[in-house]
Design an enzyme around this catalytic site. Sequence first.
Site, PDB file in Angstrom:
ATOM      1  N   THR A 240      -2.849  87.000 -31.903  1.00 17.74           N
ATOM      2  CA  THR A 240      -3.119  86.365 -30.613  1.00 17.74           C
ATOM      3  C   THR A 240      -2.141  86.977 -29.622  1.00 17.74           C
ATOM      4  OG1 THR A 240      -3.935  84.312 -31.568  1.00 17.74           O
ATOM      5  CG2 THR A 240      -3.130  84.209 -29.312  1.00 17.74           C
TER       6      THR A 240
ATOM      7  N   LYS B 106      -9.930  83.651 -26.913  1.00 14.10           N
ATOM      8  CA  LYS B 106      -8.911  82.862 -27.614  1.00 14.10           C
ATOM      9  C   LYS B 106      -8.087  82.042 -26.625  1.00 14.10           C
ATOM     10  CE  LYS B 106      -6.255  81.314 -30.893  1.00 14.10           C
ATOM     11  NZ  LYS B 106      -5.478  82.134 -31.833  1.00 14.10           N
TER      12      LYS B 106
ATOM     13  N   LYS C  88       3.886  80.003 -27.267  1.00 13.82           N
ATOM     14  CA  LYS C  88       3.698  81.445 -27.090  1.00 13.82           C
ATOM     15  C   LYS C  88       2.301  81.730 -26.555  1.00 13.82           C
ATOM     16  CE  LYS C  88       2.084  84.096 -30.114  1.00 13.82           C
ATOM     17  NZ  LYS C  88       0.773  84.752 -30.451  1.00 13.82           N
TER      18      LYS C  88
END
Length: 335
Positions: free
Chosen positions: A144, A219, A287
């Site tokens: 990711t 995502k 994050k």
Amino acid sequence: MPSPNPGRSQPTRRHRAYAAAQPRAFAEGQPQAKALAEIRNSQAERNMAKVAFIGLGVMGYPMAGHLKAKGHEVTVYNRNPTKAQAWVSQHAGVSAPTPADAAKGQEIVFACVGNDDDLRSVTLGGQGAFAGMEKGAIFVDHTTASAHVARELAAAAQAGGFGFVDAPVSGGQAGAENGVLTVMCGGEPETYARAEPVIAAYARMCKLMGPAGSGQLTKMVNQICIAGLVQALSEGVHFAKRAGLDVEAMLEVISKGAAGSWQMENRGKTMNIGKFDYGFAVDWMRKDLAIVLEEARSNGAQLPVTALVDQFYAEVQKMGGRRWDTSSLLARLEE
């Protein structure tokens, strides 16, 4: 007209199509079931690939294991070689000393590492995977990361004569271990089409969303939705407790209505009993949300709830919950 061999069934049109592709099995007069099984096994063998997997964290370790279990020839690399050796001992694969060595001779190279900088460190430079990639091979990135780094690496891959797919996943550690991840992909259709049957080793859903970077953008939407859902669920459980409701009974009822969600089904009960060690950690979520908010600043999207929940997660970190799962937003309300 009677069958020349009444003890043996005759091929249908579909079977004859198989026979055209694999005449030997039918020419030898094998029963249809055995002939078709032989053909399918032959096709399965052709679908097997030589692959490498870079990054054996809580996601990559089981994902690489699924590839090996499905019959692919797997070479692994991990920054900590002890973890790579443990994987080899468990799955009987091969480990390599550098990403470049892992990538040599492979048809597809997978990666699942921490962030943009980690991704660049395992792809670029003399020891990076791109230095070992074969012409016509494919690099599939499950990290990711930002859409920016996906486009950057896609351009570098094109210059090197091989394909690139950004393919972040959703489903957490349990999804990786059970082989039921959702994979959101960006890249060229032809490249994706070659990679998708191999990704299927650990995916329940895999879809091409558009050109390079589109997987990462999808995502980001996933994480935006999760952030809002978990905060709403936390507030709902918190409210129910203060109101004196039977929380489990409440969750059982409303989960079958319009309020129902994956988060409610899978995290509601554990939240109620104060357990927050069931998956995706707060540090990782922060994050991801940093990537989301940076992209929003770039494209002008307004994400007030996401920005607020990100700050709530910062408070959870200060409470000592850096490794708690994302449902720990409830702990902040109850402190």
